[in-house]
Enzyme design. Sequence first.
Site, PDB file in Angstrom:
ATOM      1  N   GLU A   1       0.741  -1.213  -0.040  1.00  0.00           N
ATOM      2  CA  GLU A   1      -0.097   0.145   0.045  1.00  0.00           C
ATOM      3  C   GLU A   1       0.951   1.302   0.153  1.00  0.00           C
ATOM      4  O   GLU A   1       0.458   2.382   0.298  1.00  0.00           O
ATOM      5  CB  GLU A   1      -1.045  -0.020   1.220  1.00  0.00           C
ATOM      6  CG  GLU A   1      -2.261  -0.260   0.856  1.00  0.00           C
ATOM      7  CD  GLU A   1      -2.446  -2.101   0.647  1.00  0.00           C
ATOM      8  OE1 GLU A   1      -1.480  -2.654   1.208  1.00  0.00           O
ATOM      9  OE2 GLU A   1      -3.387  -2.290   0.302  1.00  0.00           O
TER      10      GLU A   1
ATOM     11  N   TYR B   1       3.617   1.882   1.867  1.00  0.00           N
ATOM     12  CA  TYR B   1       3.996   2.191   3.256  1.00  0.00           C
ATOM     13  C   TYR B   1       5.852   1.839   3.123  1.00  0.00           C
ATOM     14  O   TYR B   1       6.265   1.751   2.036  1.00  0.00           O
ATOM     15  CB  TYR B   1       3.540   1.306   4.284  1.00  0.00           C
ATOM     16  CG  TYR B   1       2.354   1.672   4.639  1.00  0.00           C
ATOM     17  CD1 TYR B   1       1.932   2.792   5.296  1.00  0.00           C
ATOM     18  CD2 TYR B   1       1.170   0.931   4.305  1.00  0.00           C
ATOM     19  CE1 TYR B   1       0.663   3.285   5.204  1.00  0.00           C
ATOM     20  CE2 TYR B   1      -0.132   1.216   4.666  1.00  0.00           C
ATOM     21  CZ  TYR B   1      -0.507   2.528   5.084  1.00  0.00           C
ATOM     22  OH  TYR B   1      -1.475   2.815   5.459  1.00  0.00           O
TER      23      TYR B   1
ATOM     24  N   ARG C   1       3.544  -9.097   3.732  1.00  0.00           N
ATOM     25  CA  ARG C   1       2.432  -8.598   2.798  1.00  0.00           C
ATOM     26  C   ARG C   1       3.227  -7.435   2.026  1.00  0.00           C
ATOM     27  O   ARG C   1       3.805  -6.601   2.456  1.00  0.00           O
ATOM     28  CB  ARG C   1       1.171  -7.813   3.564  1.00  0.00           C
ATOM     29  CG  ARG C   1       0.344  -7.334   2.585  1.00  0.00           C
ATOM     30  CD  ARG C   1      -1.096  -6.725   3.429  1.00  0.00           C
ATOM     31  NE  ARG C   1      -1.766  -5.731   2.429  1.00  0.00           N
ATOM     32  CZ  ARG C   1      -2.987  -6.033   1.702  1.00  0.00           C
ATOM     33  NH1 ARG C   1      -3.098  -7.369   1.885  1.00  0.00           N
ATOM     34  NH2 ARG C   1      -3.439  -5.348   1.175  1.00  0.00           N
TER      35      ARG C   1
ATOM     36  N   HIS D   1      -1.451   4.230  -1.615  1.00  0.00           N
ATOM     37  CA  HIS D   1      -2.576   5.154  -1.309  1.00  0.00           C
ATOM     38  C   HIS D   1      -2.502   6.472  -2.171  1.00  0.00           C
ATOM     39  O   HIS D   1      -3.617   7.165  -2.334  1.00  0.00           O
ATOM     40  CB  HIS D   1      -2.409   5.606   0.256  1.00  0.00           C
ATOM     41  CG  HIS D   1      -2.696   4.492   1.048  1.00  0.00           C
ATOM     42  ND1 HIS D   1      -3.970   3.988   1.154  1.00  0.00           N
ATOM     43  CD2 HIS D   1      -2.247   4.131   2.249  1.00  0.00           C
ATOM     44  CE1 HIS D   1      -3.948   3.021   2.131  1.00  0.00           C
ATOM     45  NE2 HIS D   1      -2.854   3.163   2.876  1.00  0.00           N
TER      46      HIS D   1
ATOM     47  N   GLN E   1     -17.477   4.066   3.551  1.00  0.00           N
ATOM     48  CA  GLN E   1     -17.983   5.211   4.226  1.00  0.00           C
ATOM     49  C   GLN E   1     -18.006   5.220   5.876  1.00  0.00           C
ATOM     50  O   GLN E   1     -17.484   6.006   6.162  1.00  0.00           O
ATOM     51  CB  GLN E   1     -19.374   5.464   3.962  1.00  0.00           C
ATOM     52  CG  GLN E   1     -19.608   6.192   2.548  1.00  0.00           C
ATOM     53  CD  GLN E   1     -21.164   6.543   2.043  1.00  0.00           C
ATOM     54  OE1 GLN E   1     -21.607   5.550   1.311  1.00  0.00           O
ATOM     55  NE2 GLN E   1     -21.699   7.088   2.836  1.00  0.00           N
TER      56      GLN E   1
HETATM   57 FE1  SF4 Z   1     -16.864  -0.534   4.963  1.00  0.00          FE
HETATM   58 FE2  SF4 Z   1     -19.005  -1.439   5.802  1.00  0.00          FE
HETATM   59 FE3  SF4 Z   1     -18.965  -0.155   3.632  1.00  0.00          FE
HETATM   60 FE4  SF4 Z   1     -17.990  -2.441   3.491  1.00  0.00          FE
HETATM   61  S1  SF4 Z   1     -20.197  -2.224   3.790  1.00  0.00           S
HETATM   62  S2  SF4 Z   1     -17.123  -0.687   2.825  1.00  0.00           S
HETATM   63  S3  SF4 Z   1     -17.251  -2.568   5.706  1.00  0.00           S
HETATM   64  S4  SF4 Z   1     -18.636   0.538   5.552  1.00  0.00           S
END
Ligand code: SF4
Length: 664
Positions: A168, A170, A218, A256, A342
Amino acid sequence: EFRHVFRAGRIGSLHIPHRIVMGAMHLGLETREDGGAALAAFYAERARGGAGLMITGGAAVSVAGAGGRGYGVLGDVAFRDRLRRVVTTVHDAGGLIALQLFHAGRYASPTAFGVSPVAPSAVHSRFSGSTPQALTAAQIRATVADFARAAALGRELGFDAVEIMGSEGYLVDQFLSPLTNLRDDEWGGDARRRRRFGVEVTRAAREATGADFPIVVRFTGLDLMAGGTPHADVLDFARSLVAAGADALNVGVGWHESPVPSVQAIVPPGAWISVAAAVKAAVGSTPVIASNRVNRVGHAEDILATSGLDFVSMARPFLADPELITRSRRRRPVNVCIGCNQACIDRSLVDGEVSCMVNPRAGRELTALPARSARQLRLAVIGGGPAGLQAAHALASAGHRVDLYEAADGLGGQFRLAGRVPGKADYHATIDYFTADLDRLGVRMHVGRPIGAGDVPLLRAFAGLIVASGVRPRRVEIPGADLPHVLTYPQAFAGGALRGRVAIIGGGGIAVDLAHLAARGPERPDEIERFLRTYGLAAGPAPAAAELEVTILHRGPRIGPRLGRSSRWAVLADLRRHGVRIVSGVRFRRITSDGVHIVDAAGADAVVPADTVVIAAGQTADGVVPALARQAGVWHRVVGGARDADGLDAVRAFAEGFAVTADV
Ligand code: SF4
């Protein structure tokens, strides 16, 4: 029966009951001063739900390596105590857990601990907004030693394995990539020297933990950065990691800072499997774990059956459903992660506590207990959108007798519309999950049954009402808005009515979704190929621009201001790729059969030609059902869009639906 998934596997000396690994997620609970109770409860719930090997969120090997204020640092005694509790609790619940060893390098927040970010070279990062200090050779050796100490600590704390976080973008990646490693000493200058840091870290971790302790590394299989690490170097790196002592490789995709989305909803599930498969082909018998955008166990089954890969990592799906494994094993409906980011990644990016849109309990396992109510009440939920579905689910789970009323001919509310948008087809899976689970819980569903003025006596028969009757499209006062070629957004989502040149009035999430649908058309079976071609990652021409010519017209300066940080850029870039025109800062004069007459941001009159005009200028709360509930004189709660249409988002709708049990 998912026989490839539910097959025992091994990573080094570690026996793992099945082939799904729960990938690392930074939760924001790592630094909570509760002795690790919330963190332990989070992991234990997933262990009880059948997770095999889980990997913790990144634990910083040094203060300089912490990604932000919310990251635990392994030098901190209190953090180590929390981790000890996590290990004990997970083992008591029958799970396995690996500690992820993390160093953010130039992605560290410069303000979090008052320590300057460090990296191989002083290359500015758009992601953290800072320019790191270049490490001296002595500091590099000290950092390798930090990883080694951290690995030994992982073993000492009782973890079943460690995972070195090298993907990612890092620190390990920053050494590997010619974009961020500009050194010309023993740590940079050519591909072999750029590989050295990751290899030395792996070797030192192996020496510090002994021959029999499982170590996963990873790393990035495809960085999606222009001028980034060439594919051949990536495969050489993979082989070197194995030679240095890695027992398994977990293959990440994208940095990112990448201009190509890697985990957003618009990335078709399975898009990156070929990346992990190429690594597998390069390393032979060493187990390889595929990561990114696999959200169903059934899909993991197909991958394992056809690709030669050994494990599939799923992270966010365990937020959406902690019982992902046991439910899949029993073929029960699963609450699918819809990739919205979200309540998870977007919060994590601002050091917030992570949860899940479709499962508001995630991250709150200690406080949001699924308690059975002492009293069994007869309750009605009015509205079958996100807030209503979640409320009915929470109440029925608590033991109440619930009737759910939905005016439309199907459940889901705004989710039904969203399910048509490219990248959002899984929104239908959320509706399907709740529908099936409500049925299992004995909720009586009355679909296609509006509640009107004549229903006050019906409402009075209940002990309480949850009003989740949602929103209505906001009407706009623009002359001509009643012409036949002017549609509301639900009419436009219904499909078929859009034609020719489409002008969308509005600049919020719904306008963006609609533009996306109009410009790209509905999802197709060849989405992966289409996605890869769009971003130049597969041979062949980019998909043709849509037949519809789409223009978004909006008053504000910035379109989609409330879209989440991790998805907004990707969706807007996709709109641009599909030829959507965005005109900001306009005032509307009138709509005619020619199009939309506006005053543009410069103050000039203009006409935007349109064959179809769609009004997507927000919503207003339903006022009818709340008024009936008041008239009935029964205890009630108004939730979701019916309570507040202005600040409406689905995360809030689900959360309010979930919270009603506390009030009943
Ligand atoms: Fe994140 Fe839940 Fe949306 Fe999946 S459904 S991307 S876990 S907020």
